[in-house]
Write a protein that holds these residues in place. Structure first.
Motif, PDB file in Angstrom:
ATOM      1  N   ASP A  77       0.809  -1.220   0.000  1.00 65.10           N
ATOM      2  CA  ASP A  77       0.000   0.000   0.000  1.00 65.10           C
ATOM      3  C   ASP A  77       0.838   1.264   0.000  1.00 65.10           C
ATOM      4  O   ASP A  77       0.415   2.294  -0.535  1.00 65.10           O
ATOM      5  N   ASP A  78       2.016   1.223   0.631  1.00 66.78           N
ATOM      6  CA  ASP A  78       2.855   2.409   0.739  1.00 66.78           C
ATOM      7  C   ASP A  78       4.318   2.015   0.601  1.00 66.78           C
ATOM      8  O   ASP A  78       4.733   0.940   1.059  1.00 66.78           O
ATOM      9  N   VAL A  79       5.087   2.905  -0.028  1.00 73.30           N
ATOM     10  CA  VAL A  79       6.522   2.684  -0.207  1.00 73.30           C
ATOM     11  C   VAL A  79       7.263   3.923   0.290  1.00 73.30           C
ATOM     12  O   VAL A  79       6.851   5.057   0.021  1.00 73.30           O
ATOM     13  N   GLU A  80       8.336   3.693   1.028  1.00 72.74           N
ATOM     14  CA  GLU A  80       9.223   4.771   1.456  1.00 72.74           C
ATOM     15  C   GLU A  80      10.596   4.527   0.849  1.00 72.74           C
ATOM     16  O   GLU A  80      11.147   3.428   0.976  1.00 72.74           O
ATOM     17  N   CYS A  81      11.122   5.506   0.147  1.00 71.29           N
ATOM     18  CA  CYS A  81      12.435   5.385  -0.496  1.00 71.29           C
ATOM     19  C   CYS A  81      13.361   6.490   0.010  1.00 71.29           C
ATOM     20  O   CYS A  81      12.909   7.560   0.421  1.00 71.29           O
ATOM     21  N   THR A  82      14.646   6.235  -0.032  1.00 73.93           N
ATOM     22  CA  THR A  82      15.631   7.282   0.220  1.00 73.93           C
ATOM     23  C   THR A  82      16.494   7.426  -1.023  1.00 73.93           C
ATOM     24  O   THR A  82      16.871   6.440  -1.658  1.00 73.93           O
ATOM     25  N   ALA A  83      16.779   8.672  -1.389  1.00 76.33           N
ATOM     26  CA  ALA A  83      17.702   8.988  -2.474  1.00 76.33           C
ATOM     27  C   ALA A  83      18.852   9.781  -1.867  1.00 76.33           C
ATOM     28  O   ALA A  83      18.632  10.831  -1.259  1.00 76.33           O
ATOM     29  N   THR A  84      20.062   9.263  -2.004  1.00 75.52           N
ATOM     30  CA  THR A  84      21.221   9.834  -1.321  1.00 75.52           C
ATOM     31  C   THR A  84      22.267  10.260  -2.329  1.00 75.52           C
ATOM     32  O   THR A  84      22.604   9.514  -3.255  1.00 75.52           O
ATOM     33  N   CYS A  85      22.775  11.480  -2.143  1.00 77.45           N
ATOM     34  CA  CYS A  85      23.894  11.978  -2.935  1.00 77.45           C
ATOM     35  C   CYS A  85      24.886  12.602  -1.962  1.00 77.45           C
ATOM     36  O   CYS A  85      24.633  13.692  -1.433  1.00 77.45           O
ATOM     37  N   GLY A  86      25.966  11.920  -1.681  1.00 81.35           N
ATOM     38  CA  GLY A  86      26.921  12.416  -0.689  1.00 81.35           C
ATOM     39  C   GLY A  86      26.267  12.513   0.676  1.00 81.35           C
ATOM     40  O   GLY A  86      25.711  11.548   1.195  1.00 81.35           O
ATOM     41  N   ALA A  87      26.300  13.716   1.266  1.00 82.99           N
ATOM     42  CA  ALA A  87      25.687  13.922   2.579  1.00 82.99           C
ATOM     43  C   ALA A  87      24.214  14.286   2.485  1.00 82.99           C
ATOM     44  O   ALA A  87      23.540  14.391   3.505  1.00 82.99           O
ATOM     45  N   ASP A  88      23.709  14.501   1.267  1.00 84.93           N
ATOM     46  CA  ASP A  88      22.314  14.900   1.087  1.00 84.93           C
ATOM     47  C   ASP A  88      21.412  13.668   0.978  1.00 84.93           C
ATOM     48  O   ASP A  88      21.634  12.809   0.117  1.00 84.93           O
ATOM     49  N   VAL A  89      20.415  13.596   1.858  1.00 87.13           N
ATOM     50  CA  VAL A  89      19.484  12.469   1.870  1.00 87.13           C
ATOM     51  C   VAL A  89      18.062  13.007   1.734  1.00 87.13           C
ATOM     52  O   VAL A  89      17.632  13.868   2.502  1.00 87.13           O
ATOM     53  N   GLN A  90      17.338  12.510   0.760  1.00 93.05           N
ATOM     54  CA  GLN A  90      15.928  12.861   0.560  1.00 93.05           C
ATOM     55  C   GLN A  90      15.080  11.613   0.776  1.00 93.05           C
ATOM     56  O   GLN A  90      15.393  10.542   0.256  1.00 93.05           O
ATOM     57  N   THR A  91      14.024  11.742   1.574  1.00 95.27           N
ATOM     58  CA  THR A  91      13.104  10.637   1.827  1.00 95.27           C
ATOM     59  C   THR A  91      11.820  10.870   1.048  1.00 95.27           C
ATOM     60  O   THR A  91      11.228  11.945   1.131  1.00 95.27           O
ATOM     61  N   LEU A  92      11.412   9.844   0.268  1.00 99.36           N
ATOM     62  CA  LEU A  92      10.249   9.966  -0.597  1.00 99.36           C
ATOM     63  C   LEU A  92       9.176   8.978  -0.184  1.00 99.36           C
ATOM     64  O   LEU A  92       9.471   7.848   0.226  1.00 99.36           O
ATOM     65  N   PHE A  93       7.921   9.406  -0.271  1.00 97.58           N
ATOM     66  CA  PHE A  93       6.779   8.586   0.121  1.00 97.58           C
ATOM     67  C   PHE A  93       5.824   8.468  -1.064  1.00 97.58           C
ATOM     68  O   PHE A  93       5.454   9.467  -1.684  1.00 97.58           O
ATOM     69  N   VAL A  94       5.417   7.236  -1.387  1.00 96.73           N
ATOM     70  CA  VAL A  94       4.505   6.985  -2.504  1.00 96.73           C
ATOM     71  C   VAL A  94       3.406   6.031  -2.028  1.00 96.73           C
ATOM     72  O   VAL A  94       3.702   4.960  -1.485  1.00 96.73           O
ATOM     73  N   HIS A  95       2.148   6.436  -2.205  1.00 96.55           N
ATOM     74  CA  HIS A  95       1.007   5.574  -1.872  1.00 96.55           C
ATOM     75  C   HIS A  95       0.679   4.750  -3.108  1.00 96.55           C
ATOM     76  O   HIS A  95       0.368   5.288  -4.164  1.00 96.55           O
ATOM     77  N   THR A  96       0.758   3.412  -2.988  1.00100.18           N
ATOM     78  CA  THR A  96       0.682   2.533  -4.156  1.00100.18           C
ATOM     79  C   THR A  96      -0.583   1.679  -4.205  1.00100.18           C
ATOM     80  O   THR A  96      -0.705   0.829  -5.084  1.00100.18           O
ATOM     81  N   SER A  97      -1.531   1.892  -3.298  1.00101.30           N
ATOM     82  CA  SER A  97      -2.731   1.046  -3.314  1.00101.30           C
ATOM     83  C   SER A  97      -3.738   1.484  -4.362  1.00101.30           C
ATOM     84  O   SER A  97      -4.732   0.819  -4.605  1.00101.30           O
ATOM     85  N   CYS A  98      -3.496   2.665  -4.974  1.00 95.22           N
ATOM     86  CA  CYS A  98      -4.381   3.243  -5.999  1.00 95.22           C
ATOM     87  C   CYS A  98      -5.675   3.791  -5.417  1.00 95.22           C
ATOM     88  O   CYS A  98      -6.624   4.071  -6.154  1.00 95.22           O
TER      89      CYS A  98
END
Length: 263
Positions: A77-98
């Motif tokens: 139903d939900d996915v949490e991802c992290t995208a990291t570039c060096g010291a910069d970290v972004q956390t992304l949230f996507v609701h996948t249940s439609c």
């Protein structure tokens, strides 16, 4: 348009992008943390369950900006991802249940939905054309525009804020929103330097009142010429913004009262 019950996998494209906050999918989707700069050649991406970090949907993978990576979302139903570039970290949230809109091209920050692997949608029907001399790729139609006005799907009474992507371009004249929207002045070019935007509330009579957004320098990225800026519009019937860059000046007028299309 496809009414997929729930995607078994999502291919995300890694892009340069700022953390946009939880403003997508009714507050269930978006991103927090650091911005992903265009100076990053690649980002390290991993995805897991928001409630159980040990439940991995994508092991740590290095993705070159502009390339895609596939995340397995079958029954999730939900996915949490992290995208990291060096010291910069972004956390992304996507609701996948439609239960909330999820479509190709949807932007969540440092990741954009590219495709749904294994799902054939918006394909032409009928027999194929005989002996084509060239191949024309027809993308799927975009979703109904999000915004307010008679031709939009969301029928927002009036937006409380608007996020603008600042780009290059010439002035259009007052040809939009029934003559209430458009731009006047200089053409903004990519080589002018760092753009600065300032907006004031605007009435149809031409009077201006309180400053809505003080002068703000917008950092340049590869995704948008001048990045993005959020302008508060609570109780504001219209905006008049000036975009200045290296001696160039363009004035942009927008009707935010939703009497005309805004999307």
């Amino acid at each position: 348009a496809d009414n997929i019950d729930q995607p078994a996998a999502i291919a995300f494209r890694a892009v340069a992008g700022r953390a946009i906050g939880l403003i997508k999918q009714g507050g269930l989707g978006g991103s927090t943390g650091a911005n992903i700069s265009a100076a990053c050649a690649a980002v390290d991406v991993e995805c897991h369950s928001p409630s159980n970090i040990s439940m991995s949907f994508l092991d740590l993978t290095s993705v070159v900006l502009g390339r895609t990576v596939t995340v397995i979302t079958d029954g999730v139903d939900d996915v949490e991802c992290t995208a990291t570039c060096g010291a910069d970290v972004q956390t992304l949230f996507v609701h996948t249940s439609c239960s909330r809109s999820l479509f190709a091209g949807q932007h969540f920050g440092g990741l954009t939905v590219a495709t749904f692997p294994g799902v054939d949608y918006c394909e032409p029907t009928g027999p194929p054309a005989a002996a084509p001399t060239r191949i024309v790729v027809v993308p799927p139609p975009p979703p109904a525009p999000c915004g307010c006005g008679p031709d939009t799907s969301d029928t927002i009474a009036s937006p409380t804020s608007i996020e603008f992507a600042v780009g290059t371009g010439g002035a259009t004249g007052m040809v939009l929103q029934g003559g209430n929207g458009g731009s006047m002045g200089d053409a903004i070019t990519a080589g002018c330097g760092t753009p600065v935007i300032e907006c004031v509330s605007w009435m149809s009579s031409g009077n201006t009142s309180d400053t809505v957004l003080a002068s703000t320098a917008v950092a340049s990225t590869a995704v948008y010429f001048g990045g993005a800026v959020v302008v508060p519009t609570v109780g504001v019937p219209g905006l008049q913004c000036t975009l200045s860059c290296g001696g160039l000046l363009q004035t942009v007028t927008i009707d935010t009262g939703c009497g005309h299309n805004l999307f």
